[in-house]
Scaffold this motif. Sequence first.
Motif, PDB file in Angstrom:
ATOM      1  N   CYS A 139       0.818  -1.227   0.000  1.00 54.00           N
ATOM      2  CA  CYS A 139       0.000   0.000   0.000  1.00 54.00           C
ATOM      3  C   CYS A 139       0.841   1.261   0.000  1.00 54.00           C
ATOM      4  O   CYS A 139       0.287   2.362  -0.072  1.00 54.00           O
ATOM      5  CB  CYS A 139      -0.945   0.003   1.201  1.00 54.00           C
ATOM      6  SG  CYS A 139      -2.222  -1.269   1.111  1.00 54.00           S
ATOM      7  N   SER A 144      -5.642   2.553  -3.111  1.00 55.54           N
ATOM      8  CA  SER A 144      -6.573   1.540  -3.606  1.00 55.54           C
ATOM      9  C   SER A 144      -7.645   1.306  -2.548  1.00 55.54           C
ATOM     10  O   SER A 144      -7.481   1.642  -1.377  1.00 55.54           O
ATOM     11  CB  SER A 144      -5.839   0.244  -3.916  1.00 55.54           C
ATOM     12  OG  SER A 144      -5.381  -0.352  -2.728  1.00 55.54           O
ATOM     13  N   GLU A 146      -8.568  -1.590  -1.440  1.00 54.16           N
ATOM     14  CA  GLU A 146      -8.067  -2.588  -0.495  1.00 54.16           C
ATOM     15  C   GLU A 146      -7.188  -1.935   0.575  1.00 54.16           C
ATOM     16  O   GLU A 146      -7.313  -2.239   1.765  1.00 54.16           O
ATOM     17  CB  GLU A 146      -7.264  -3.665  -1.243  1.00 54.16           C
ATOM     18  CG  GLU A 146      -6.844  -4.791  -0.331  1.00 54.16           C
ATOM     19  CD  GLU A 146      -6.078  -5.857  -1.086  1.00 54.16           C
ATOM     20  OE1 GLU A 146      -5.166  -6.396  -0.477  1.00 54.16           O
ATOM     21  OE2 GLU A 146      -6.396  -6.137  -2.243  1.00 54.16           O
ATOM     22  N   CYS A 147      -6.332  -0.979   0.208  1.00 55.67           N
ATOM     23  CA  CYS A 147      -5.467  -0.282   1.177  1.00 55.67           C
ATOM     24  C   CYS A 147      -6.305   0.604   2.092  1.00 55.67           C
ATOM     25  O   CYS A 147      -6.038   0.685   3.305  1.00 55.67           O
ATOM     26  CB  CYS A 147      -4.425   0.544   0.442  1.00 55.67           C
ATOM     27  SG  CYS A 147      -3.185  -0.490  -0.396  1.00 55.67           S
ATOM     28  N   ASN A 149      -9.467   0.081   2.928  1.00 56.80           N
ATOM     29  CA  ASN A 149     -10.171  -0.818   3.839  1.00 56.80           C
ATOM     30  C   ASN A 149      -9.236  -1.328   4.934  1.00 56.80           C
ATOM     31  O   ASN A 149      -9.633  -1.449   6.092  1.00 56.80           O
ATOM     32  CB  ASN A 149     -10.775  -1.989   3.065  1.00 56.80           C
ATOM     33  CG  ASN A 149     -11.999  -1.565   2.281  1.00 56.80           C
ATOM     34  OD1 ASN A 149     -12.623  -0.559   2.593  1.00 56.80           O
ATOM     35  ND2 ASN A 149     -12.337  -2.327   1.244  1.00 56.80           N
ATOM     36  N   ASP A 150      -7.993  -1.619   4.581  1.00 55.56           N
ATOM     37  CA  ASP A 150      -7.021  -2.072   5.567  1.00 55.56           C
ATOM     38  C   ASP A 150      -6.780  -0.980   6.618  1.00 55.56           C
ATOM     39  O   ASP A 150      -6.731  -1.256   7.820  1.00 55.56           O
ATOM     40  CB  ASP A 150      -5.702  -2.433   4.878  1.00 55.56           C
ATOM     41  CG  ASP A 150      -4.704  -2.987   5.877  1.00 55.56           C
ATOM     42  OD1 ASP A 150      -5.019  -4.030   6.511  1.00 55.56           O
ATOM     43  OD2 ASP A 150      -3.640  -2.359   6.056  1.00 55.56           O
ATOM     44  N   ARG A 180       0.609  -8.152   9.182  1.00 53.45           N
ATOM     45  CA  ARG A 180       0.048  -8.023   7.834  1.00 53.45           C
ATOM     46  C   ARG A 180       1.148  -7.886   6.818  1.00 53.45           C
ATOM     47  O   ARG A 180       0.908  -8.040   5.635  1.00 53.45           O
ATOM     48  CB  ARG A 180      -0.843  -6.769   7.774  1.00 53.45           C
ATOM     49  CG  ARG A 180      -2.143  -6.925   8.494  1.00 53.45           C
ATOM     50  CD  ARG A 180      -3.031  -5.748   8.223  1.00 53.45           C
ATOM     51  NE  ARG A 180      -2.318  -4.475   8.408  1.00 53.45           N
ATOM     52  CZ  ARG A 180      -2.563  -3.602   9.374  1.00 53.45           C
ATOM     53  NH1 ARG A 180      -3.510  -3.826  10.247  1.00 53.45           N
ATOM     54  NH2 ARG A 180      -1.883  -2.486   9.470  1.00 53.45           N
TER      55      ARG A 180
END
Length: 181
Positions: A139, A144, A146-147, A149-150, A180
């Motif tokens: 990330c 993104s 996904e990043c 949300n993380d 992670r």
Amino acid sequence: MKDQGIEPSFDFGVTDVVQPPSPRAGAGLTVSGLVLGVGGGILLAALVLGLIGALAARQESLRVREALAAHQAAFQAEQQRFAEEQQRIQREQAEKARSMAQELAGLQRQQEADRQAAQAEQQRRAAAWASFYQVPKQCVGVASVECANDYIRAKRAFETAYKPGQTGGTTPSTASASTRD
């Protein structure tokens, strides 16, 4: 005395015979005496009345002076009580102002202490977050979903795990955030 040529004389120099006063002359003397007596009595009465009036006026003047002195004394006493009451009120106001100033100073000190504590807590929280969340390698420099949300999941986990006043170090979620990578 004859030897000396002086003869005794029994003549006392009275040559006129004294006549008794006439009844008319006596009546005139009595009326004039009466007029003089009444006039003198009136004059005496006027003098006595004048003295009585002067005495009454003096007594009234003394009574007025005494009443005025009593009123002045009462007025001065009232002024003294008023001045003392004003001084008492001023002392109370000064004491209240000092008390309020001390209270305000205490509140300002407390406010400054609270501000410093909040600032220190904010710094601890930022330091704990910085040690808790490490951006995953995939990330770094990438925007993104996904990043994002993380990041959101890590922030929620941190908010749940973080206790105010807690110093840096690992939290139960720190291990999961750091694995992670």
